[in-house]
Design an enzyme around this catalytic site. Structure first.
Site, short mmCIF file in Angstrom:
data_model
loop_
_atom_site.label_atom_id
_atom_site.label_comp_id
_atom_site.label_asym_id
_atom_site.label_seq_id
_atom_site.Cartn_x
_atom_site.Cartn_y
_atom_site.Cartn_z
N ASP A 1 0.86 -1.17 0.00
CA ASP A 1 0.00 0.00 0.00
C ASP A 1 0.91 1.24 0.00
O ASP A 1 2.10 1.14 0.33
CB ASP A 1 -0.88 -0.04 1.25
CG ASP A 1 -1.72 1.20 1.43
OD1 ASP A 1 -2.32 1.64 0.43
OD2 ASP A 1 -1.76 1.75 2.54
N ASP B 1 -0.29 5.01 0.94
CA ASP B 1 -0.58 6.00 1.97
C ASP B 1 -0.45 5.42 3.37
O ASP B 1 -1.03 4.37 3.68
CB ASP B 1 -2.00 6.56 1.77
CG ASP B 1 -2.15 7.26 0.44
OD1 ASP B 1 -1.71 8.41 0.32
OD2 ASP B 1 -2.70 6.64 -0.50
N GLU C 1 -1.52 10.62 4.00
CA GLU C 1 -2.63 10.18 3.16
C GLU C 1 -2.77 11.27 2.09
O GLU C 1 -3.14 12.41 2.40
CB GLU C 1 -3.92 10.06 3.97
CG GLU C 1 -3.90 8.94 5.01
CD GLU C 1 -4.10 7.57 4.39
OE1 GLU C 1 -4.67 7.48 3.28
OE2 GLU C 1 -3.68 6.57 5.02
N ARG D 1 -14.95 11.63 -0.57
CA ARG D 1 -13.74 12.44 -0.46
C ARG D 1 -13.40 13.11 -1.80
O ARG D 1 -13.01 14.29 -1.83
CB ARG D 1 -12.58 11.57 0.04
CG ARG D 1 -12.72 11.17 1.51
CD ARG D 1 -11.61 10.24 1.94
NE ARG D 1 -11.75 8.91 1.34
CZ ARG D 1 -10.84 7.94 1.45
NH1 ARG D 1 -9.73 8.16 2.11
NH2 ARG D 1 -11.06 6.76 0.89
N GLY E 1 -5.12 2.71 -3.05
CA GLY E 1 -6.42 3.34 -3.22
C GLY E 1 -6.29 4.83 -3.43
O GLY E 1 -7.29 5.55 -3.51
N ASP F 1 -1.81 -0.83 5.89
CA ASP F 1 -2.20 -0.31 7.21
C ASP F 1 -3.70 -0.19 7.41
O ASP F 1 -4.15 0.00 8.54
CB ASP F 1 -1.58 1.08 7.42
CG ASP F 1 -2.28 2.14 6.59
OD1 ASP F 1 -2.87 3.06 7.19
OD2 ASP F 1 -2.27 2.04 5.36
#
Length: 395
Positions: free
Chosen positions: A187, A189, A196, A232, A276, A343
């Protein structure tokens, strides 16, 4: 000034195999020590203890052994360093002391490796074995924290106190140590980087707190990722693309990120960034680290501004898992040779498919379900969870 220093890691799992060979007499008659599937059916665990360098090895061996002595069903075996192992050299950049916020290459720790072997011949269902691993992890971590705190509670040293309740214990299936892994999925972020990115974008529009609250809820698994992502992105409408490069310049790699990717590449891994977040930033980070390939979301832009629209498909948890699986298939790699690191809750599906799923400074729900949880080191803690010893400096 910044310079490169050479470190080494063993390239294979000889030390673990030698430890298994040494306890052959404790295993059921006829056990093939080269058959990983057969060994997986036995409740033999790799125990890896990682903690700061200021604690003496005598303390740790004593504390671990005292816990095992209270468990009538377990035998403890130390995994010795293998002087005959094949090593790889890794060039790692030292800290640039001219930079006020320089990140460490990795955290100096001690790594202690053991086998936990049942005293009596027994088999264990995989689900029961996983549950047993989490129970042992919780018990031993609590015990080590308590014993270390008791030992140092009267110390006047700056290293005493709160620092002593920090220890990583990994209780893993033996197969994790013996298999040769070839693909590592990360991943981005809060894993490869400290931020992030979507929150950083939102800060430029003055809506950072709103977006951060949605992000945190999604990472805890309280909101479906697709829903949270759409919410978001909609809030980002109107942000000018001129800020994107500025945000890239503000992103900071996690401690140990360079070290980890460099080590994995030297060990022959194919590495992918699966996020993502957004491709614009993911490609930048992958380039900084030398990661082989990138999978992330496209940031929809029109006339120099973020539109607030979502481009499909969204890289959610299911998509991350599919990417890991398809990448392994494309490379001719079995999922038993895959490691996934993340995470957030949206990382759990790919971690569940992999042979080893590692939570890095993760949310509680992720730590509870991961095979291993790294908390006291930088990202290089992933290497320790894979069974490697601490880095050896060669020059």
């Amino acid at each position: 000034m910044q310079k490169n220093t050479s470190y080494s890691l063993p390239k294979d799992s000889k030390a673990w195999q030698q430890a298994v060979d040494s306890v052959a007499s404790l295993l059921p008659a006829g056990t093939n020590l080269q058959d990983f599937d057969a060994l997986q059916s036995l409740p033999i665990f790799a125990l890896i203890v990682v903690l700061p360098t200021h604690v003496s090895s005598l303390d740790i061996h004593q504390y671990v052994q005292s816990w095992v002595d209270e468990q009538p069903n377990w035998h403890l075996v130390t995994v010795a360093e293998d002087a005959d192992a094949n090593f790889v050299d890794i060039e790692i950049a030292d800290i640039d002391t001219t930079q006020p916020f320089a990140k460490r290459s990795f955290v100096d720790v001690q790594v202690f490796r053991y086998l936990l072997v049942p005293v009596t011949d027994t088999l264990m269902h995989p689900a029961k074995k996983t549950a047993a691993a989490h129970i042992i992890d919780d018990q031993l971590t609590t015990r080590l924290r308590h014993d270390l705190a008791e030992n140092y509670k009267n110390s006047q040293s700056a290293i005493a106190g709160d620092h002593l309740d920090v220890v990583d214990c990994h209780i893993l299936s033996l197969g994790h140590m013996l298999r040769t892994h070839k693909l590592a999925c990360f991943d981005m972020d809060s894993t490869l980087i400290e931020q992030e990115v979507i929150v950083e974008l939102a800060k430029t529009a003055g809506i950072g707190e709103q977006v951060e609250a949605i992000t945190e809820a999604a990472m805890r698994g309280e909101i479906e990722f697709d829903e949270s992502f759409a919410q978001r992105v909609a809030l980002l409408k109107g942000i000018p693309t001129s800020v994107l490069d500025d945000i890239c310049s503000r992103l900071t790699l996690s401690t140990g990120a360079h070290t980890t990717i460099s080590a994995l590449k030297a060990l022959g891994y194919h590495t992918i960034l699966v996020s993502g977040g957004f491709t614009y930033f993911a490609r930048y980070i992958a380039e900084q680290l030398g990661i082989d390939e990138v999978h992330a979301n496209a940031l929809d832009i029109d006339e120099g501004e973020v539109t607030g629209h979502v481009q499909l498909p969204i890289i959610n948890g299911a998509k991350k898992a599919a990417i890991a699986e398809h990448t392994a298939e494309r490379l001719g790699i079995d999922m038993s040779q895959v490691v996934c690191v993340g995470d957030g809750a949206n990382d759990l599906p790919m971690m569940a498919l992999a042979d080893l799923g590692v939570a890095f400074n993760a949310k509680p729900i992720v730590q509870a379900r991961a095979d291993a949880a790294v908390n006291i080191t930088g990202l290089e803690g992933v290497l320790y969870a894979l069974g490697y010893p601490a880095f050896a400096r060669t020059k």
